[in-house]
Scaffold this motif. Structure first.
Motif, PDB file in Angstrom:
ATOM      1  N   MET A   1       0.961  10.911  -4.564  1.00 41.45           N
ATOM      2  CA  MET A   1       0.717  10.081  -5.751  1.00 41.45           C
ATOM      3  C   MET A   1       1.638  10.517  -6.881  1.00 41.45           C
ATOM      4  N   SER A   2       1.729   9.677  -7.871  1.00 39.02           N
ATOM      5  CA  SER A   2       2.589  10.003  -9.004  1.00 39.02           C
ATOM      6  C   SER A   2       2.007  11.149  -9.801  1.00 39.02           C
ATOM      7  N   HIS A   3       2.857  11.806 -10.548  1.00 41.50           N
ATOM      8  CA  HIS A   3       2.368  12.826 -11.461  1.00 41.50           C
ATOM      9  C   HIS A   3       1.552  12.154 -12.558  1.00 41.50           C
ATOM     10  N   PRO A   4       0.634  12.907 -13.183  1.00 35.84           N
ATOM     11  CA  PRO A   4      -0.232  12.291 -14.190  1.00 35.84           C
ATOM     12  C   PRO A   4       0.544  11.576 -15.292  1.00 35.84           C
ATOM     13  N   ASP A   5       1.682  12.142 -15.703  1.00 38.35           N
ATOM     14  CA  ASP A   5       2.401  11.516 -16.808  1.00 38.35           C
ATOM     15  C   ASP A   5       3.156  10.270 -16.362  1.00 38.35           C
ATOM     16  N   HIS A   6       3.188  10.018 -15.044  1.00 32.55           N
ATOM     17  CA  HIS A   6       3.851   8.809 -14.568  1.00 32.55           C
ATOM     18  C   HIS A   6       2.849   7.745 -14.156  1.00 32.55           C
ATOM     19  N   ARG A   7       1.582   7.974 -14.392  1.00 36.52           N
ATOM     20  CA  ARG A   7       0.592   7.011 -13.935  1.00 36.52           C
ATOM     21  C   ARG A   7       0.420   5.908 -14.949  1.00 36.52           C
ATOM     22  N   MET A   8       0.045   4.777 -14.415  1.00 41.85           N
ATOM     23  CA  MET A   8      -0.190   3.668 -15.311  1.00 41.85           C
ATOM     24  C   MET A   8      -1.095   2.679 -14.610  1.00 41.85           C
TER      25      MET A   8
ATOM     26  N   PRO B   1      10.995   7.081 -11.870  1.00 40.39           N
ATOM     27  CA  PRO B   1      10.800   5.943 -12.784  1.00 40.39           C
ATOM     28  C   PRO B   1      11.023   4.591 -12.089  1.00 40.39           C
ATOM     29  N   GLU B   2      12.055   4.501 -11.276  1.00 42.48           N
ATOM     30  CA  GLU B   2      12.338   3.238 -10.586  1.00 42.48           C
ATOM     31  C   GLU B   2      11.209   2.894  -9.616  1.00 42.48           C
ATOM     32  N   THR B   3      10.682   3.908  -8.937  1.00 38.83           N
ATOM     33  CA  THR B   3       9.587   3.680  -7.985  1.00 38.83           C
ATOM     34  C   THR B   3       8.347   3.178  -8.712  1.00 38.83           C
ATOM     35  N   GLU B   4       8.026   3.817  -9.827  1.00 36.02           N
ATOM     36  CA  GLU B   4       6.846   3.371 -10.583  1.00 36.02           C
ATOM     37  C   GLU B   4       7.036   1.937 -11.071  1.00 36.02           C
ATOM     38  N   GLY B   5       8.261   1.621 -11.456  1.00 40.02           N
ATOM     39  CA  GLY B   5       8.558   0.247 -11.876  1.00 40.02           C
ATOM     40  C   GLY B   5       8.331  -0.749 -10.755  1.00 40.02           C
ATOM     41  N   ILE B   6       8.796  -0.416  -9.566  1.00 42.44           N
ATOM     42  CA  ILE B   6       8.620  -1.303  -8.402  1.00 42.44           C
ATOM     43  C   ILE B   6       7.130  -1.509  -8.118  1.00 42.44           C
ATOM     44  N   LEU B   7       6.380  -0.412  -8.085  1.00 45.15           N
ATOM     45  CA  LEU B   7       4.946  -0.503  -7.793  1.00 45.15           C
ATOM     46  C   LEU B   7       4.235  -1.378  -8.821  1.00 45.15           C
ATOM     47  N   THR B   8       4.593  -1.193 -10.086  1.00 47.58           N
ATOM     48  CA  THR B   8       3.925  -1.947 -11.151  1.00 47.58           C
ATOM     49  C   THR B   8       4.277  -3.429 -11.077  1.00 47.58           C
ATOM     50  N   GLU B   9       5.556  -3.722 -10.856  1.00 51.42           N
ATOM     51  CA  GLU B   9       5.974  -5.131 -10.776  1.00 51.42           C
ATOM     52  C   GLU B   9       5.237  -5.873  -9.674  1.00 51.42           C
ATOM     53  N   TYR B  10       4.960  -5.187  -8.582  1.00 49.13           N
ATOM     54  CA  TYR B  10       4.297  -5.854  -7.464  1.00 49.13           C
ATOM     55  C   TYR B  10       2.791  -5.633  -7.460  1.00 49.13           C
ATOM     56  N   GLY B  11       2.262  -5.150  -8.578  1.00 50.04           N
ATOM     57  CA  GLY B  11       0.810  -5.075  -8.737  1.00 50.04           C
ATOM     58  C   GLY B  11       0.125  -4.078  -7.832  1.00 50.04           C
TER      59      GLY B  11
ATOM     60  N   PHE C   1      -1.713   2.321  -8.096  1.00 45.35           N
ATOM     61  CA  PHE C   1      -1.446   3.688  -7.632  1.00 45.35           C
ATOM     62  C   PHE C   1      -2.159   4.713  -8.515  1.00 45.35           C
ATOM     63  N   SER C   2      -3.175   4.250  -9.234  1.00 41.23           N
ATOM     64  CA  SER C   2      -3.962   5.176 -10.058  1.00 41.23           C
ATOM     65  C   SER C   2      -4.814   6.053  -9.149  1.00 41.23           C
ATOM     66  N   ASP C   3      -5.305   7.159  -9.703  1.00 37.19           N
ATOM     67  CA  ASP C   3      -6.215   8.012  -8.943  1.00 37.19           C
ATOM     68  C   ASP C   3      -7.522   7.252  -8.695  1.00 37.19           C
ATOM     69  N   PHE C   4      -8.194   7.575  -7.596  1.00 37.97           N
ATOM     70  CA  PHE C   4      -9.490   6.948  -7.332  1.00 37.97           C
ATOM     71  C   PHE C   4     -10.508   7.454  -8.348  1.00 37.97           C
ATOM     72  N   SER C   5     -11.349   6.539  -8.817  1.00 38.78           N
ATOM     73  CA  SER C   5     -12.315   6.880  -9.870  1.00 38.78           C
ATOM     74  C   SER C   5     -13.406   7.797  -9.311  1.00 38.78           C
ATOM     75  N   SER C   6     -14.133   8.429 -10.233  1.00 42.01           N
ATOM     76  CA  SER C   6     -15.227   9.319  -9.808  1.00 42.01           C
ATOM     77  C   SER C   6     -16.308   8.515  -9.079  1.00 42.01           C
TER      78      SER C   6
ATOM     79  N   GLN D   1       9.399   8.028   0.101  1.00 34.58           N
ATOM     80  CA  GLN D   1       9.060   9.437  -0.169  1.00 34.58           C
ATOM     81  C   GLN D   1       7.565   9.720  -0.189  1.00 34.58           C
ATOM     82  N   LYS D   2       6.722   8.700  -0.160  1.00 30.46           N
ATOM     83  CA  LYS D   2       5.278   8.949  -0.254  1.00 30.46           C
ATOM     84  C   LYS D   2       4.497   7.701   0.137  1.00 30.46           C
ATOM     85  N   VAL D   3       3.191   7.855   0.212  1.00 25.39           N
ATOM     86  CA  VAL D   3       2.299   6.745   0.521  1.00 25.39           C
ATOM     87  C   VAL D   3       1.364   6.524  -0.661  1.00 25.39           C
ATOM     88  N   VAL D   4       1.134   5.267  -1.013  1.00 24.30           N
ATOM     89  CA  VAL D   4       0.042   4.942  -1.933  1.00 24.30           C
ATOM     90  C   VAL D   4      -1.114   4.496  -1.039  1.00 24.30           C
ATOM     91  N   PRO D   5      -2.149   5.339  -0.864  1.00 24.38           N
ATOM     92  CA  PRO D   5      -3.145   5.057   0.179  1.00 24.38           C
ATOM     93  C   PRO D   5      -4.164   4.002  -0.249  1.00 24.38           C
TER      94      PRO D   5
END
Length: 880
Positions: free
Chosen positions: A1-8, A331-341, A344-349, A438-442
């Protein structure tokens, strides 16, 4: 998953908070191609640029009466003013010309259009070479035809070696649509990452794209009357905003410093030119942006559209966040993920509370009474070496009469995902895991993906099994479905299984194998793999004899630097017998489950259909093959497969031509779709074109696909393990539609991730040289398939050191003659004739702009012997 400062985590786009009553800049602004603001005489008037949408009632009535047509909007990524929707009758796409006719709809939206009067339809001239009459070349192919996905994880977890080979995870259920390899990995969909200067069509003027320079396949594929019309339309309603309304791009100051707008808004310029430019309030921008705009020239931002008024050329948006420097992978990866909806946020409690809390978790004793206990059987997994979400395991036990008991054992994910729970809701919403290089968004929390559900070796696991009695020839004598408990004895990689297949009589040293549980020997596992391979070969042979199709295409795998995460190299992924072994049994299980749930619930089964190819595009391709003297039979999936496997020789030139033709044949193919059986009246529509079977579904990958979780629940109900699903057919169809949407988005993201890494590789390690084969010829450019890397690029004449170039048609075949400027002025200039299937040598080199690279043709001199002479027939030697 993304680092906390890269999450959105973007807020829902239709109901943005904090912008309830935005006073939008309605009257002033320039259209994307017009830098001037409106004249003072019109500035005060609220003149609408766009038509008001029709009412829901009128739209509903128009669709019923057939005066309106609905479809998914596709905007040409190279020529953003051109858009298309598919024709309901499978004929040529309906053309939507310009931003105004598009009426604020974005790429991927489900729109309703009204046909324009015939005098306003697009004229397609037979000699125009304009291939954009069929929309864009973005790959809409089913992932199943393309077989593979990339199950990568963050490199920080890979401590065993400095470099990590990122390979394609293969789940055979994904190859159902005939595509062994992800299709068109780096085509136009790669947008900002790989287009070369002239492909942007908006701001880069040094290599202008003429209207003739937009080909999807080679030029002369269509015999048209003197004047042919393409139906044209305008958007009158958006049924569903499927586009995320989020975009990555750059911030700029408005041009007119004296305008009132300048004091309130900045201009957001999306990297994807299919998205409009967007006014964003200055209060959203960095505090020093107005004073120091150049400091942010290379900063990538995410913006989302919150409104787009009828009387404004530009949309109104809200700046969501700064991603970082353009051209960097995260940054480019986060942009791609966001554009396509992609969420990739952490799972809630609340979601995590649905998971078993007392760890380590053990199977409750009562489960043993409800399940068939297979823990003593020799069962194992075969996956990519990097895989962690192990969905499926195999077993093969010889029986006294010479037949085999073969089992496919799938993780029982539905046991851990209670219906209606928060976990169920988030899994349904995500619908699929998303595999980046480089990673999986599960889709599911890692505790489930990688531990509780994953069929890790030497631990007891809950599974759902299909077990057959099969003859050595693959004939089914008996079939059993049920819940089981297994204990995998080892985790084989595809390489391990392949070495067993290639060494049938030799014992493989223990040092070359993974640990095997003491209850089973490596010889037992080796023999099981050989038996499965033997049966799989016969199953596969029979499938293709029965008319299945596969379109194997080139697919890239990367070697990543362990410390930096940057690509060090890449290679074409090899699809081998071990992949085929797994594929055959996954297909067999999916087909068996499809029949089982459809028999039990004829109105409520979640199935997967694959419609036949688009008629018009297929006809065009047939005509092209005819003109090129290629004996390709398109009458059925099986006939096409036979043509592609038997027409070509195995020399280098023939194999390259087969790659190009396979690529062309993939273009008319449609997406495979999940659907609810109760909502399609005609059983003929249930069919799966590429597999050539009446019923198919997805059962074998519930860790990464929500559709499979639903199918597990249906199968459990069919077997009496649980009550019938409380889902009306139309509710199930809505879930199917959502799974289709998210699967397509996931596929696009995977292609873009591959494109991103390849662009970085060209930048870091380029220039890269390769042979390439010409796929299409235009009057000032030509398209090539770069054989070493499987990428498609357009080469422009004005980027080459040419004295001149000349386009002509020889018969119906397009031909481009290049006259090279000699290096020594005393030499005669070299002439090079470019035709379809010419073999050329190209150099891929990075552009000055972040993550763009272009293809340049090398001067000829060494490759003439690889292709046939110009006047020879190009049929290729048939294989034995």
């Amino acid at each position: 998953m993304s680092h906390p400062d890269h999450r959105m985590n973007l807020r829902p786009l239709e109901t943005p908070t904090g912008v309830s009553a935005v006073a939008g800049p309605h009257d002033i602004g320039a259209s994307p191609g017009d830098k001037k603001s409106k004249s003072k005489s019109t500035r005060g008037k609220k003149k609408s640029m766009f038509e008001t949408y029709m009412s829901k009632e009128d739209v509903s009535e128009g669709l019923k009466r057939g005066t309106l047509i609905q479809g998914i909007l596709r905007i040409n990524p190279k020529k953003f003013h051109e858009a298309f929707i598919p024709s309901p009758d499978g004929d040529r796409d309906i053309f939507i010309d310009g931003v105004v006719a598009r009426n604020r709809a974005l790429n991927g939206d489900l729109v309703v259009v009204k046909l324009l009067p015939e005098e306003q339809w697009k004229v397609v001239k037979p000699e125009s070479n304009d291939k954009e009459t069929e929309g864009t070349c973005e790959s809409d192919l089913p992932e199943e035809l393309c077989g593979h996905h990339l199950p990568q994880q963050s490199l920080k977890n890979c401590n065993d070696s400095p470099d990590v080979i990122i390979e394609a995870q293969f789940d055979g259920s994904d190859s159902e649509d005939g595509h062994g390899i992800t299709q068109n990995v780096l085509v136009d969909g790669v947008k900002k990452l790989s287009v070369c200067v002239s492909e942007k069509g908006k701001e880069d003027g040094d290599a202008p794209v003429t209207k003739d320079e937009t080909t999807c396949i080679s030029q002369d594929t269509r015999a048209l009357p003197e004047k042919s019309l393409q139906r044209s339309a305008k958007v009158v309603y958006i049924l569903e905003k499927k586009h995320s309304r989020a975009a990555t791009g750059f911030l700029k100051l408005l041009a007119d410093k004296n305008s009132e707008l300048f004091r309130k808004y900045a201009l957001f310029s999306p990297s994807d030119h299919r998205v409009p430019r967007i006014y964003v309030p200055l209060k959203d921008c960095p505090h020093d942006f107005v004073a120091r705009p150049k400091d942010y020239a290379n900063t990538l931002f995410i913006c989302r559209i919150v409104d787009w008024k009828e009387d404004c050329n530009f949309a109104l948006g809200q700046l969501a966040k700064s991603l970082g420097q353009a051209g960097e992978i995260e940054p480019e990866t986060e942009g791609i993920l966001t554009e396509y909806g992609v969420d990739f946020s952490d799972f809630s409690s609340e979601v995590l509370e649905c998971l078993p809390q007392g760890l380590p978790w053990r199977i409750p004793p009562e489960e043993f009474g409800k399940r068939r206990d297979l823990r003593k059987d020799c069962i194992f997994t075969i996956d990519p070496s990097t895989a962690r979400d192990l969905d499926d395991a195999l077993s093969c036990k010889p029986l006294a009469d010479g037949s085999f008991e073969v089992g496919v054992h799938i993780a029982d994910v539905s046991y851990f995902v209670p219906e209606g729970s928060d976990l169920d809701k988030v899994a349904a919403e995500r619908a699929t895991s998303v595999y980046l290089v480089q990673k999986v968004v599960p889709m599911l929390p890692r505790l489930l993906c990688e531990e509780l559900c994953s069929l890790n070796p030497m631990s007891d696991k809950l599974t759902f099994s299909v077990i057959w009695t099969l003859t050595p020839g693959g004939k089914i004598l008996d079939e059993w479905f049920g819940r089981t408990i297994i204990r995998s004895c080892t985790k084989l990689s595809y390489e391990h299984a392949q070495s067993m297949i290639e060494s049938p009589t030799e014992k493989i040293p223990a040092t070359e194998l993974p640990p095997i549980s003491p209850e089973h020997s490596s010889e037992e596992v080796h023999q099981a793999v050989l038996n499965l391979h033997g049966i799989a070969k016969r199953l596969r042979q029979q499938r293709f004899a029965d008319g299945a199709l596969r379109l194997d295409q080139l697919k890239l795998a990367f070697t990543l630097d362990h410390e930096t995460g940057l690509p060090q190299g890449c290679h074409i992924y090899e699809y081998r017998d071990s992949n085929k072994l797994v594929e055959e049994f996954m297909l067999l299980a999916n087909m068996a489950v499809a029949h089982k749930i459809h028999r039990a619930f004829p109105e409520q089964a979640l199935l997967r259909r694959h419609p036949p190819p688009q008629t018009r595009m297929l006809n065009d391709l047939m005509e092209f093959c005819d003109q090129m003297g290629l004996p390709v039979d398109f009458s059925s999936a099986g006939a096409l497969n036979k043509s592609l496997t038997q027409t070509f020789g195995d020399d280098k030139y023939s194999l390259a031509r087969k790659e190009v033709l396979t690529n062309m044949c993939s273009r008319p193919m449609q997406m495979a779709l999940y659907f609810c059986s109760g909502l399609l009246q005609d059983p003929a529509q249930f069919r799966h074109y590429a597999l050539n079977v009446p019923l198919y579904t997805h059962f074998t990958s519930p860790i990464r696909r929500f559709a499979d979780v639903l199918v597990h629940r249906l199968l459990a109900a069919a077997l009496g393990y649980r009550e019938r699903l409380d889902l009306a057919p139309d509710t199930l169809q809505k879930q199917a539609d959502h799974c289709n949407d998210r699967r397509m988005a996931s596929k696009r993201v995977q292609e873009l991730s591959t494109g991103l890494f390849f662009a970085v590789l060209v930048k870091e390690s380029g220039p890269l040289e390769s042979e390439a084969m010409v796929m299409g010829v235009l009057n000032q450019a030509f398209d090539v398939l770069v054989l070493r890397y499987g990428v498609q690029k357009r080469i422009y004449c004005n980027a080459l050191a040419l004295r001149s170039h000349h386009f002509q048609k020889v018969g119906k075949k397009p031909e481009l003659t290049l006259v090279w400027e000699p290096e020594d002025m005393e030499q005669e200039p070299t002439r090079q004739v470019i035709t379809i299937f010419s073999l050329v040598e190209v150099v891929l080199q990075a552009e000055a702009t972040a993550l763009k690279y272009s293809a340049i043709l090398k001067q000829p001199g060494t490759l003439g012997h690889l292709g046939p002479e110009k006047d020879e027939e190009c049929d290729g030697e048939p294989e034995d």
